[in-house]
Write an enzyme that holds these catalytic residues in place. Structure first.
Site, PDB file in Angstrom:
ATOM      1  N   GLU A   1      61.726 138.163 -23.539  1.00 58.14           N
ATOM      2  CA  GLU A   1      60.849 137.009 -23.325  1.00 58.14           C
ATOM      3  C   GLU A   1      61.635 135.702 -23.378  1.00 58.14           C
ATOM      4  O   GLU A   1      61.395 134.788 -22.593  1.00 58.14           O
ATOM      5  CB  GLU A   1      59.717 136.972 -24.364  1.00 58.14           C
ATOM      6  CG  GLU A   1      58.672 138.061 -24.198  1.00 58.14           C
ATOM      7  CD  GLU A   1      57.958 137.998 -22.849  1.00 58.14           C
ATOM      8  OE1 GLU A   1      57.891 136.915 -22.249  1.00 58.14           O
ATOM      9  OE2 GLU A   1      57.486 139.050 -22.385  1.00 58.14           O
TER      10      GLU A   1
ATOM     11  N   TYR B   1      53.423 131.260 -26.655  1.00 56.54           N
ATOM     12  CA  TYR B   1      53.494 132.229 -25.560  1.00 56.54           C
ATOM     13  C   TYR B   1      54.277 133.474 -25.991  1.00 56.54           C
ATOM     14  O   TYR B   1      53.801 134.616 -25.848  1.00 56.54           O
ATOM     15  CB  TYR B   1      54.153 131.597 -24.316  1.00 56.54           C
ATOM     16  CG  TYR B   1      54.575 132.629 -23.321  1.00 56.54           C
ATOM     17  CD1 TYR B   1      53.642 133.199 -22.455  1.00 56.54           C
ATOM     18  CD2 TYR B   1      55.890 133.099 -23.287  1.00 56.54           C
ATOM     19  CE1 TYR B   1      54.013 134.195 -21.576  1.00 56.54           C
ATOM     20  CE2 TYR B   1      56.268 134.097 -22.420  1.00 56.54           C
ATOM     21  CZ  TYR B   1      55.319 134.643 -21.552  1.00 56.54           C
ATOM     22  OH  TYR B   1      55.689 135.635 -20.701  1.00 56.54           O
TER      23      TYR B   1
ATOM     24  N   ASP C   1      51.051 131.000 -20.097  1.00 59.88           N
ATOM     25  CA  ASP C   1      52.182 130.213 -19.616  1.00 59.88           C
ATOM     26  C   ASP C   1      51.834 129.662 -18.234  1.00 59.88           C
ATOM     27  O   ASP C   1      50.664 129.690 -17.830  1.00 59.88           O
ATOM     28  CB  ASP C   1      53.455 131.077 -19.559  1.00 59.88           C
ATOM     29  CG  ASP C   1      53.351 132.177 -18.510  1.00 59.88           C
ATOM     30  OD1 ASP C   1      52.234 132.440 -18.022  1.00 59.88           O
ATOM     31  OD2 ASP C   1      54.390 132.755 -18.150  1.00 59.88           O
TER      32      ASP C   1
END
Ligand code: SF4
Length: 344
Positions: A43, A126, A144
């Protein structure tokens, strides 16, 4: 916010997205795992880097630092080195600190709760939502830019995505469509947002929810998402001196500065006596988020042993050469300059 869509009329939209994902999920290495460490790294890596561009870096990073402990125990400079090519080096510094946090505060076990993941250095809402939903069945939408774009088009919603309340607003909107399997749904939105509902020229004909999409039915897709505020890029001029002698050149590590934190750089000033050794200069333009840099680099070919030694002693510069520089991380313009210096 946690989802509560039990009465939502739009749940079928979320289910269609989920069905689409079952057959169309991108085959990515981090999709084969639920290891929170790997999902977290992925991520962070892919936040500002496209998948095709960052995949090798991700694989190399995971190979060298396969778990939290290995990463926490590594030298910061080695972590930065493995981040080379990905840019935004503060991400690497933060994940290194966060790995140490996990070792110290969570006995080396990756925290499972959204609120705990959020406490890790460099982890925002997020990422915390993505890791907790994909790895631990958490129920938070990983909102996002993809969520903003897809949802504002689906609902033809005019909410300005540059508004400071956009995250809260779209998180609430997301609860209307989110099905039970939030982890897969979050990943599906990542795929739909980057493969189909793209910022420019979205592939509405292939979209699993085009029947439900208001912007599409009104032929107003290009009007969404609404974004009014444009952040003006600041111009910044930097000067460096590529001070070298017999194939060796001088560098030092940047401190906790406003850009290029902890990366290596050339000297930013030289004594007057050295100015006569300047043979040329080159200006490199480089863009950072919200900054337009103009980096002027003077080539200083020192022939005086005394000046060279005094300069190093006074400023505690490190001496390296092109080969040795591969072991260090430099800002992109300096990295390019070093590579080109080979050809001069
Ligand atoms: S129909 Fe087009 S605009 Fe609407 S969600 Fe799908 S890709 Fe996006």
């Amino acid at each position: 916010m946690e989802k509560d869509n039990t009465n939502s009329d739009f749940l079928h939209v979320g289910n269609k997205i989920l069905d689409w994902y079952k057959n169309n999920a991108r085959d990515l290495p981090f999709r084969q795992t639920k290891d929170p460490y790997k999902i977290w790294i992925c991520e962070i890596v892919f936040q500002q880097t496209r998948i095709a561009q960052g995949l090798n870096h991700y694989n190399n990073f995971i190979k060298r630092f396969p778990d939290v402990k290995t990463l926490a125990e590594a030298e910061e400079n080695e972590v930065l080195l493995y981040w080379k090519g990905l840019g935004y080096y503060s991400r690497a510094i933060n994940i290194h600190i966060a790995a140490q946090q996990i070792m110290n505060d969570y006995q080396g076990v990756f925290p499972a709760q959204y609120e705990e993941i959020l406490k890790l250095k460099g982890v925002g809402k997020y990422t915390a939502a993505a890791v907790s939903s994909i790895c631990f069945g958490g129920k938070m939408p990983a909102v996002d830019g993809n969520f903003y774009r897809v949802l504002s088009r689906l609902f033809a919603d005019n909410f300005d995505i540059s508004n400071s309340r956009a995250f809260t607003y779209f998180s609430e909107l997301a609860t209307l469509v989110i099905p039970d399997n939030v982890g897969d749904f979050n990943q599906a939105m990542m795929d739909i947002g980057s493969e189909i509902c793209k910022p420019k020229n979205p592939l509405c004909g292939e979209c699993p929810v085009n029947d439900d999409c208001l912007a599409f039915s009104m032929q107003k897709v290009s009007e969404y998402p609404v974004k009014t505020k444009k952040v003006k890029a600041e111009n910044l001029a930097l000067t460096y001196y590529f001070v070298h002698k017999n194939g060796k050149f001088l560098i030092r590590q940047r401190k906790d500065d406003f850009i290029w934190k902890k990366l290596f750089e050339f000297p930013t000033a030289i004594p007057v006596e050295m100015e006569s050794f300047i043979t040329s200069s080159r200006t490199i333009n480089h863009k950072l988020t919200h900054k337009n840099l103009s980096v002027e680099i003077f080539n200083v070919e020192v022939s005086s042993e005394i000046l060279w030694n005094d300069f190093i002693a006074e400023n505690q510069y490190l001496i390296t050469d092109v080969e040795g520089s591969h072991e260090k991380s430099f800002p992109k313009p300096l990295e390019n300059y070093i590579q080109n210096s080979l050809k001069d």
